[in-house]
Design a protein around this motif. Structure first.
Motif, PDB file in Angstrom:
ATOM      1  N   ASP A 116      36.724  49.671 -69.571  1.00 37.97           N
ATOM      2  CA  ASP A 116      35.002  49.977 -68.917  1.00 37.97           C
ATOM      3  C   ASP A 116      33.644  48.657 -69.276  1.00 37.97           C
ATOM      4  OD1 ASP A 116      36.857  52.181 -67.479  1.00 37.97           O
ATOM      5  OD2 ASP A 116      35.554  53.551 -69.506  1.00 37.97           O
ATOM      6  N   LYS A 117      34.326  48.224 -71.301  1.00 39.10           N
ATOM      7  CA  LYS A 117      32.658  47.585 -71.116  1.00 39.10           C
ATOM      8  C   LYS A 117      33.589  45.909 -70.235  1.00 39.10           C
ATOM      9  CE  LYS A 117      31.579  49.240 -75.494  1.00 39.10           C
ATOM     10  NZ  LYS A 117      31.465  49.610 -76.962  1.00 39.10           N
ATOM     11  N   LEU A 118      34.861  45.972 -69.935  1.00 42.05           N
ATOM     12  CA  LEU A 118      35.550  44.711 -69.679  1.00 42.05           C
ATOM     13  C   LEU A 118      35.141  44.505 -68.007  1.00 42.05           C
ATOM     14  CD1 LEU A 118      38.670  43.837 -71.815  1.00 42.05           C
ATOM     15  CD2 LEU A 118      36.527  42.314 -71.931  1.00 42.05           C
ATOM     16  N   HIS A 119      35.143  45.626 -67.935  1.00 43.19           N
ATOM     17  CA  HIS A 119      34.767  45.655 -66.046  1.00 43.19           C
ATOM     18  C   HIS A 119      33.375  45.484 -66.171  1.00 43.19           C
ATOM     19  CE1 HIS A 119      34.634  47.856 -62.746  1.00 43.19           C
ATOM     20  NE2 HIS A 119      35.071  47.661 -62.325  1.00 43.19           N
ATOM     21  N   ASP A 120      32.093  46.603 -66.786  1.00 46.15           N
ATOM     22  CA  ASP A 120      31.284  46.307 -66.656  1.00 46.15           C
ATOM     23  C   ASP A 120      30.556  43.892 -67.037  1.00 46.15           C
ATOM     24  OD1 ASP A 120      31.396  48.231 -66.354  1.00 46.15           O
ATOM     25  OD2 ASP A 120      30.129  49.524 -67.920  1.00 46.15           O
ATOM     26  N   LYS A 121      31.157  44.041 -67.495  1.00 46.04           N
ATOM     27  CA  LYS A 121      31.117  42.414 -68.421  1.00 46.04           C
ATOM     28  C   LYS A 121      31.269  41.473 -66.891  1.00 46.04           C
ATOM     29  CE  LYS A 121      31.498  38.576 -71.695  1.00 46.04           C
ATOM     30  NZ  LYS A 121      32.431  38.355 -72.809  1.00 46.04           N
ATOM     31  N   ALA A 122      32.158  41.469 -66.034  1.00 43.53           N
ATOM     32  CA  ALA A 122      32.825  40.653 -65.316  1.00 43.53           C
ATOM     33  C   ALA A 122      32.409  40.861 -64.252  1.00 43.53           C
ATOM     34  CB  ALA A 122      34.847  41.188 -64.928  1.00 43.53           C
ATOM     35  N   ILE A 123      31.581  42.616 -63.976  1.00 43.74           N
ATOM     36  CA  ILE A 123      30.936  42.759 -62.704  1.00 43.74           C
ATOM     37  C   ILE A 123      29.474  41.783 -62.921  1.00 43.74           C
ATOM     38  CG2 ILE A 123      29.911  44.119 -61.623  1.00 43.74           C
ATOM     39  CD1 ILE A 123      32.307  46.254 -61.628  1.00 43.74           C
ATOM     40  N   MET A 124      28.964  41.888 -63.945  1.00 36.26           N
ATOM     41  CA  MET A 124      27.786  41.138 -64.095  1.00 36.26           C
ATOM     42  C   MET A 124      28.031  39.862 -64.112  1.00 36.26           C
ATOM     43  SD  MET A 124      25.271  43.477 -64.128  1.00 36.26           S
ATOM     44  CE  MET A 124      24.298  42.081 -64.978  1.00 36.26           C
ATOM     45  N   GLN A 125      28.622  39.033 -64.967  1.00 34.53           N
ATOM     46  CA  GLN A 125      29.101  37.499 -64.430  1.00 34.53           C
ATOM     47  C   GLN A 125      29.526  37.441 -63.284  1.00 34.53           C
ATOM     48  OE1 GLN A 125      32.810  36.925 -66.933  1.00 34.53           O
ATOM     49  NE2 GLN A 125      31.337  37.011 -68.613  1.00 34.53           N
ATOM     50  N   ASN A 126      30.323  38.533 -62.002  1.00 36.20           N
ATOM     51  CA  ASN A 126      30.427  38.037 -60.894  1.00 36.20           C
ATOM     52  C   ASN A 126      28.964  37.340 -60.432  1.00 36.20           C
ATOM     53  OD1 ASN A 126      31.934  37.293 -58.447  1.00 36.20           O
ATOM     54  ND2 ASN A 126      32.025  39.985 -58.470  1.00 36.20           N
ATOM     55  N   ARG A 127      28.731  39.052 -60.556  1.00 32.46           N
ATOM     56  CA  ARG A 127      27.272  38.449 -59.831  1.00 32.46           C
ATOM     57  C   ARG A 127      26.171  38.007 -60.206  1.00 32.46           C
ATOM     58  NH1 ARG A 127      25.388  45.573 -60.456  1.00 32.46           N
ATOM     59  NH2 ARG A 127      26.960  45.915 -58.973  1.00 32.46           N
ATOM     60  N   HIS A 128      26.048  36.670 -61.286  1.00 33.61           N
ATOM     61  CA  HIS A 128      25.679  35.766 -61.321  1.00 33.61           C
ATOM     62  C   HIS A 128      26.103  34.765 -61.029  1.00 33.61           C
ATOM     63  CE1 HIS A 128      24.052  37.795 -65.521  1.00 33.61           C
ATOM     64  NE2 HIS A 128      23.218  37.745 -64.671  1.00 33.61           N
TER      65      HIS A 128
END
Length: 114
Positions: free
Chosen positions: A58-70
């Motif tokens: 879940d943490k990795l998924h959230d991190k990937a989503i934030m990096q994608n948004r950036h």
């Protein structure tokens, strides 16, 4: 009876249960509870490992989503700057107009951000 807790049908009373029948039912339920408790104790480490793995995912998924948004926002800023360069704006200070970026994002809809 309604919850099907008693697996041995011969323990089910026909009418009002006697003291001996209640004791037999109680012993049966205690044995089942002990077995369930033993199984729970044996699988607890695996269950905790499973839950920790999912928390990490879940943490990795959230991190990937934030990096994608950036990355999307950076790409939008870069594209807008290059559009201005291509249109003939020669001043680098005018290439990166952060004031107009939010309005462009709203015009593009939420897919640009999310």
């Amino acid at each position: 009876m309604a919850e099907n807790s008693i697996r041995r049908k011969e323990l089910l009373p026909d009418g009002n249960p006697t003291i001996d029948e209640l004791e037999a039912i109680g012993e049966h339920l205690r044995i089942r509870l002990d077995a369930i408790h033993l199984i729970e104790q044996e699988i607890r480490p695996d269950w905790e490992n499973y839950r920790e793995t999912h928390k990490e995912l879940d943490k990795l998924h959230d991190k990937a989503i934030m990096q994608n948004r950036h990355a999307r926002l950076i790409t939008l800023v870069w594209l807008r700057a290059h559009q201005k360069m291509a249109s003939g704006v020669s001043s680098p200070a005018e290439w990166f107009d952060f004031k107009s970026l939010p309005s462009h994002l709203i015009q593009m809809g939420t897919k640009a951000i999310f």
